[in-house]
Motif scaffolding. Structure first.
Motif, PDB file in Angstrom:
ATOM      1  N   ASP B 196     -27.773 -88.736 105.357  1.00  0.00           N
ATOM      2  CA  ASP B 196     -27.581 -89.864 106.274  1.00  0.00           C
ATOM      3  C   ASP B 196     -27.552 -91.180 105.508  1.00  0.00           C
ATOM      4  O   ASP B 196     -26.788 -92.088 105.835  1.00  0.00           O
ATOM      5  N   GLU B 197     -28.379 -91.269 104.473  1.00  0.00           N
ATOM      6  CA  GLU B 197     -28.437 -92.526 103.707  1.00  0.00           C
ATOM      7  C   GLU B 197     -27.156 -92.775 102.904  1.00  0.00           C
ATOM      8  O   GLU B 197     -26.725 -93.915 102.774  1.00  0.00           O
ATOM      9  N   VAL B 198     -26.577 -91.715 102.356  1.00  0.00           N
ATOM     10  CA  VAL B 198     -25.329 -91.936 101.593  1.00  0.00           C
ATOM     11  C   VAL B 198     -24.129 -92.050 102.526  1.00  0.00           C
ATOM     12  O   VAL B 198     -23.110 -92.625 102.139  1.00  0.00           O
ATOM     13  N   GLY B 199     -24.242 -91.509 103.755  1.00  0.00           N
ATOM     14  CA  GLY B 199     -23.135 -91.610 104.708  1.00  0.00           C
ATOM     15  C   GLY B 199     -21.970 -90.715 104.332  1.00  0.00           C
ATOM     16  O   GLY B 199     -20.992 -91.149 103.710  1.00  0.00           O
ATOM     17  N   VAL B 200     -22.058 -89.451 104.695  1.00  0.00           N
ATOM     18  CA  VAL B 200     -21.010 -88.492 104.326  1.00  0.00           C
ATOM     19  C   VAL B 200     -19.747 -88.750 105.141  1.00  0.00           C
ATOM     20  O   VAL B 200     -19.802 -88.926 106.359  1.00  0.00           O
ATOM     21  N   ASP B 201     -18.620 -88.802 104.462  1.00  0.00           N
ATOM     22  CA  ASP B 201     -17.341 -89.019 105.149  1.00  0.00           C
ATOM     23  C   ASP B 201     -16.999 -87.806 106.022  1.00  0.00           C
ATOM     24  O   ASP B 201     -17.328 -86.674 105.666  1.00  0.00           O
ATOM     25  N   PRO B 202     -16.285 -88.067 107.139  1.00  0.00           N
ATOM     26  CA  PRO B 202     -15.960 -86.962 108.060  1.00  0.00           C
ATOM     27  C   PRO B 202     -15.117 -85.861 107.412  1.00  0.00           C
ATOM     28  O   PRO B 202     -15.214 -84.700 107.795  1.00  0.00           O
ATOM     29  N   GLU B 203     -14.306 -86.203 106.409  1.00  0.00           N
ATOM     30  CA  GLU B 203     -13.441 -85.167 105.815  1.00  0.00           C
ATOM     31  C   GLU B 203     -14.192 -84.249 104.845  1.00  0.00           C
ATOM     32  O   GLU B 203     -13.641 -83.262 104.374  1.00  0.00           O
ATOM     33  N   ALA B 204     -15.427 -84.588 104.529  1.00  0.00           N
ATOM     34  CA  ALA B 204     -16.215 -83.726 103.642  1.00  0.00           C
ATOM     35  C   ALA B 204     -16.821 -82.590 104.455  1.00  0.00           C
ATOM     36  O   ALA B 204     -17.493 -82.824 105.450  1.00  0.00           O
ATOM     37  N   SER B 205     -16.574 -81.355 104.061  1.00  0.00           N
ATOM     38  CA  SER B 205     -17.171 -80.239 104.791  1.00  0.00           C
ATOM     39  C   SER B 205     -18.018 -79.341 103.876  1.00  0.00           C
ATOM     40  O   SER B 205     -18.641 -78.404 104.338  1.00  0.00           O
ATOM     41  N   TRP B 206     -18.019 -79.622 102.576  1.00  0.00           N
ATOM     42  CA  TRP B 206     -18.831 -78.858 101.634  1.00  0.00           C
ATOM     43  C   TRP B 206     -19.532 -79.818 100.683  1.00  0.00           C
ATOM     44  O   TRP B 206     -19.107 -80.961 100.517  1.00  0.00           O
ATOM     45  N   LEU B 207     -20.609 -79.304 100.072  1.00  0.00           N
ATOM     46  CA  LEU B 207     -21.296 -80.018  98.998  1.00  0.00           C
ATOM     47  C   LEU B 207     -21.274 -79.130  97.771  1.00  0.00           C
ATOM     48  O   LEU B 207     -21.557 -77.933  97.868  1.00  0.00           O
TER      49      LEU B 207
END
Lengths: 173, 426
Positions: B196-207
């Motif tokens: 939440d702090e880094v703010g994941v972009d909506p197009e990211a679905s994997w880490l």
């Protein structure tokens, strides 16, 4: 609105913002330039591949010097994983880069981050391209003179690519 | 007929070959229930005054270790990697010598790919970057200031139990066959908080999760799992994680194959699709009978194994015993464990020791009156999704015998007339 109310409104907005980020927020911002030394992953479409190039002919020298002691002559018969040949038929399938691996980019990613075992991250980009090319050549996937670089490596068609399917988020019987 | 024998004639037999009601030990009370379980050799070894009772003992120690008489309770022998210490290897939890459900930190199983790094915690960093609004770097000191969460869960290697795929039953203890399995109380920072702090972009679905070891071991993890119950773990059973299990921090993905709970975690990169790293393509993928390869099969499916009795724990003559073992599921809580003493012809429900936690080891127990005849013991777990642990035949019919990973078939222990326990297929 009075000056006093304006001040209060400003305080409320500021507080609302602070509470919305209801989190310690103790990370330090870092630029992509500063992450670069760790940012080594290479995706299946070639994302992350560096500039540089190499051929199997060049890679053979790297292989003999840095890889052969563990992986054997021409990728077979070493103490570590076989890299070439092999068949998936029968009760004892032999999974090699040629017989099993779905993406050539994985070869670059893994060699660059983890090989050789005693000196990981010691190879130059050209050396990683070249030794990747040599392993692909040993598996009859590319020719001895075909250059591997950021453009060509992701386009290499691996023989077993179509066998792979993704289970997530489903379940396997 | 003695009074004790009379008691057992009134006990409810619930399945074939002497399986008794799971509540028997509770209802009888320990004195009556245990009376026949202890050999009455009191007269053979009369009481004496022990030397440790008449001489002061040793002084305090700064860090405790087990009794010198428990040295056999260890993780050996070591299964080496291809190049021994350099290439990593594995050692296993002695499941057959432990009780309860929590694994002592010194007995947690280990698997590494380029040795155990000697990480200075002050120099360690966690970077979260990629498809995010604010790439951030965290020190251990910073992570230590975040609100902590605690949960108990198992970690199981995807390759655990793979020896049960062999054509002939491999002889070994529960440790040797199933010991790439441990369970701890883990404490750390919820990964969702940091994402939440880094703010994941909506197009990211994997880490992409990457360790700081000399293999930079890396795996792709679905964002949905990361946001659900993933943890950046700092503590294991109350103390800092041991170096072999990821010191100073590891990723913890409850229920997923152990390799994905990346140890020595240094980097998380939000990406649009999986990276297809070496350890999610050439390894930890499953070659099926028809030649297709199942990739990204993450949760460890429901499994159980009887630890007592089990190979090397020889039974000492006919009489009343407690059958005990472990059950677990990467898909939730264990709801039922059944035991068979007749090779799967009949089944009895066992008592589950509370608390029964989701994605954690669960202890099951059932009383058994062994008549001294050859017997086949099995256990079968069911989880809250309704999934039932399969037989070896059923799993091999569905997947073939070459899938290697995620083998969760029913184990059969054969009890011989002399009480010796061996591994068989039944």
């Amino acid at each position: 609105m009075s000056m006093r109310n304006l001040v209060w409104a400003a305080v409320l907005v500021a507080s609302a913002h602070a509470f919305a980020a209801d989190s310690p927020d103790l990370g330090v911002p870092i630029s992509s330039e500063d992450v670069a030394v760790w940012d080594l992953d290479v995706g299946p479409n070639g994302e992350g591949l560096p500039s540089g190039m190499g051929t199997a002919r060049q890679g053979k020298r790297v292989y003999i010097e840095k890889c052969q002691a563990c992986h054997g002559d021409q990728g077979i018969g070493g103490v570590s994983d076989a890299l070439a040949g092999g068949s998936l038929e029968g009760d004892s399938p032999v999974k090699t880069v040629g017989s099993y691996w779905p993406y050539a980019t994985t070869l670059f990613d893994y060699v660059r981050r983890a090989m050789p075992l005693t000196q990981p991250q010691s190879l130059s980009a050209d050396e990683v391209y070249a030794v990747s090319a040599y392993i692909l050549f040993l598996n009859n996937i590319i020719t001895e003179t075909e250059p591997m670089n950021a453009e060509t490596l992701p386009k290499v068609e691996m023989p077993n690519r179509r066998a792979f399917f993704t289970v997530y988020p489903g379940k396997l019987e | 007929m003695s009074s004790q024998e009379r008691k057992f004639t009134t006990v409810e037999v619930v399945a074939g070959n002497g399986l008794l009601n799971r509540r028997m030990f509770l209802s009888l009370g320990s004195a009556a229930g245990l009376a026949t379980m202890v050999p009455s050799n009191a007269t053979e070894t009369p009481l004496t005054v022990s030397p440790w009772s008449i001489t002061p003992g040793s002084w305090l120690t700064e860090y405790g270790t087990p009794s010198k008489f428990e040295g056999h309770v260890n993780r050996g022998p070591i299964t080496p990697g291809p190049l021994n210490r350099l290439g990593g290897g594995s050692i296993r939890t002695p499941l057959h010598l432990l009780e309860g459900t929590i694994t002592a930190n010194g007995l947690h199983f280990e698997r590494s790919h380029a040795g155990i790094p000697d990480i200075d915690p002050d120099a360690h960093r966690l970077v979260i970057h990629g498809l995010v609004k604010r790439p951030l770097m965290f020190t251990l000191e910073a992570l230590s200031r975040y609100p902590m969460t605690t949960r108990t869960c198992f970690v199981e290697c995807a390759g655990n139990s793979l020896r049960l795929n062999a054509k002939e039953p491999v002889q070994g203890t529960a440790q040797e066959l199933h010991g790439l399995l441990s369970c701890s109380e883990w404490t750390g920072v919820s990964l969702a908080t940091l994402l939440d702090e880094v703010g994941v972009d909506p197009e990211a679905s994997w880490l992409l999760a990457e360790g700081a070891d000399a293999a930079l071991m890396s795996r792709s993890v679905p964002i949905a799992k990361a946001m659900d119950d993933a943890m950046i773990a700092l503590y294991q059973n109350g103390e800092r994680i041991r170096p072999s299990n990821g010191y100073p921090i590891r990723l913890l993905l409850p229920g997923y194959e152990g390799n994905m709970s990346v140890k020595w975690l240094r980097r998380l990169k939000a990406v649009a699709g999986p990276i297809h790293t070496k350890d999610e393509t050439s390894k930890y993928s499953m070659l099926l009978a028809d030649g297709r390869v199942a990739q990204f099969n993450f949760p460890m499916e429901a499994k159980s194994v009887i630890t007592k009795p089990s190979p090397s724990l020889t039974m000492k003559g006919p009489g009343l015993y407690e059958i005990s073992g472990l059950a677990w599921s990467g898909n939730g809580r264990i709801t039922r464990v059944e035991v068979s003493a007749d090779g799967g012809k009949s089944w009895a429900s066992t008592a589950l020791t509370e608390p029964v936690l989701s994605k954690a080891l669960t202890r099951f127990r059932i009383p058994w009156r062994w008549d001294g005849q050859p017997s086949l013991l099995q256990s079968r777990a069911t989880d809250e999704t309704g999934y039932v642990q399969p037989t070896r035949e059923a799993q091999h019919a569905a997947r073939g015998s070459r899938a290697t990973y995620h083998c969760n078939v029913i184990t059969t222990w054969a009890i011989g007339e002399g009480g010796e326990v061996t591994h068989v297929y039944a």
